[in-house]
Motif scaffolding. Structure first.
Motif, PDB file in Angstrom:
ATOM      1  N   ALA A   1      11.920  -5.465  11.958  1.00  0.00           N
ATOM      2  CA  ALA A   1      11.805  -6.693  12.517  1.00  0.00           C
ATOM      3  C   ALA A   1      13.069  -6.737  13.146  1.00  0.00           C
ATOM      4  N   ARG A   2      13.587  -5.981  12.160  1.00  0.00           N
ATOM      5  CA  ARG A   2      15.035  -6.005  12.023  1.00  0.00           C
ATOM      6  C   ARG A   2      15.920  -4.838  13.931  1.00  0.00           C
ATOM      7  N   ASN A   3      15.278  -3.705  13.591  1.00  0.00           N
ATOM      8  CA  ASN A   3      15.088  -3.317  14.998  1.00  0.00           C
ATOM      9  C   ASN A   3      14.849  -3.534  16.228  1.00  0.00           C
TER      10      ASN A   3
ATOM     11  N   ARG B   1      14.609  -6.552  17.568  1.00  0.00           N
ATOM     12  CA  ARG B   1      15.497  -7.802  17.327  1.00  0.00           C
ATOM     13  C   ARG B   1      17.177  -6.644  18.236  1.00  0.00           C
ATOM     14  N   ARG B   2      17.460  -6.108  17.380  1.00  0.00           N
ATOM     15  CA  ARG B   2      18.382  -5.629  17.644  1.00  0.00           C
ATOM     16  C   ARG B   2      18.104  -4.503  19.540  1.00  0.00           C
ATOM     17  N   ARG B   3      16.729  -4.131  19.744  1.00  0.00           N
ATOM     18  CA  ARG B   3      16.853  -3.670  21.003  1.00  0.00           C
ATOM     19  C   ARG B   3      15.884  -4.701  22.310  1.00  0.00           C
ATOM     20  N   GLU B   4      15.253  -5.781  21.680  1.00  0.00           N
ATOM     21  CA  GLU B   4      15.478  -6.946  22.372  1.00  0.00           C
ATOM     22  C   GLU B   4      17.155  -7.809  23.194  1.00  0.00           C
ATOM     23  N   LEU B   5      18.169  -7.443  21.925  1.00  0.00           N
ATOM     24  CA  LEU B   5      19.571  -8.203  21.898  1.00  0.00           C
ATOM     25  C   LEU B   5      19.925  -6.637  23.145  1.00  0.00           C
ATOM     26  N   HIS B   6      19.938  -6.073  22.929  1.00  0.00           N
ATOM     27  CA  HIS B   6      21.057  -5.228  23.740  1.00  0.00           C
ATOM     28  C   HIS B   6      19.855  -5.035  25.515  1.00  0.00           C
ATOM     29  N   SER B   7      18.512  -5.128  25.762  1.00  0.00           N
ATOM     30  CA  SER B   7      17.785  -5.157  27.303  1.00  0.00           C
ATOM     31  C   SER B   7      18.811  -6.766  27.652  1.00  0.00           C
ATOM     32  N   GLU B   8      18.985  -8.012  26.765  1.00  0.00           N
ATOM     33  CA  GLU B   8      19.353  -8.330  27.328  1.00  0.00           C
ATOM     34  C   GLU B   8      20.865  -8.886  27.367  1.00  0.00           C
ATOM     35  N   LEU B   9      21.589  -8.413  26.742  1.00  0.00           N
ATOM     36  CA  LEU B   9      22.972  -7.892  27.385  1.00  0.00           C
ATOM     37  C   LEU B   9      23.459  -6.562  27.926  1.00  0.00           C
ATOM     38  N   THR B  10      22.131  -5.594  28.366  1.00  0.00           N
ATOM     39  CA  THR B  10      22.543  -5.477  29.782  1.00  0.00           C
ATOM     40  C   THR B  10      22.532  -5.867  30.637  1.00  0.00           C
ATOM     41  N   SER B  11      21.762  -6.834  31.051  1.00  0.00           N
ATOM     42  CA  SER B  11      20.803  -7.585  32.132  1.00  0.00           C
ATOM     43  C   SER B  11      21.697  -8.548  32.241  1.00  0.00           C
ATOM     44  N   ARG B  12      22.996  -8.894  31.445  1.00  0.00           N
ATOM     45  CA  ARG B  12      23.824  -9.758  31.027  1.00  0.00           C
ATOM     46  C   ARG B  12      24.806  -9.074  32.446  1.00  0.00           C
ATOM     47  N   ARG B  13      24.933  -8.181  31.860  1.00  0.00           N
ATOM     48  CA  ARG B  13      26.285  -7.168  32.101  1.00  0.00           C
ATOM     49  C   ARG B  13      25.784  -6.944  33.917  1.00  0.00           C
ATOM     50  N   SER B  14      24.756  -6.682  33.607  1.00  0.00           N
ATOM     51  CA  SER B  14      24.302  -6.250  35.745  1.00  0.00           C
ATOM     52  C   SER B  14      24.709  -7.396  36.241  1.00  0.00           C
ATOM     53  N   LEU B  15      23.698  -8.222  35.875  1.00  0.00           N
ATOM     54  CA  LEU B  15      24.471  -9.717  36.368  1.00  0.00           C
ATOM     55  C   LEU B  15      26.295 -10.407  36.940  1.00  0.00           C
ATOM     56  N   VAL B  16      26.728  -9.967  35.937  1.00  0.00           N
ATOM     57  CA  VAL B  16      27.853 -10.218  35.916  1.00  0.00           C
ATOM     58  C   VAL B  16      29.319  -9.296  36.984  1.00  0.00           C
TER      59      VAL B  16
END
Length: 72
Positions: free
Chosen positions: A9-11, A13-28
């Motif tokens: 579950a931890r891994n 969640r970590r993957r989900e957060l990583h993909s969300e941060l990557t998409s936000r970085r690309s939007l910025v």
């Protein structure tokens, strides 16, 4: 709940957060570095402003804060 379930579950969640941060970085990046299009020379003119009126006393460029008594 076993340790293995917690780690899975931890891994996940970590993957989900990583993909969300990557998409936000690309939007910025897309918003802060827009693709610049070539503007024809006659299409836009930039109006120039006259220089602002000069003050009677030139302002001092200093990093120190001065008191009113120091101006005298």
């Amino acid at each position: 709940m076993s340790l293995k379930d917690l780690q899975t579950a931890r891994n996940q969640r970590r993957r989900e957060l990583h993909s969300e941060l990557t998409s936000r970085r690309s939007l910025v990046d897309a918003l802060t570095h827009p693709v610049r299009e070539v503007v024809p020379t006659g299409a836009a003119t930039i109006g120039r402003l006259d220089a602002p009126p000069a003050d009677d006393q030139p302002t001092r460029k200093t990093r120190l804060k001065l008191y009113a008594a120091d101006d005298e």
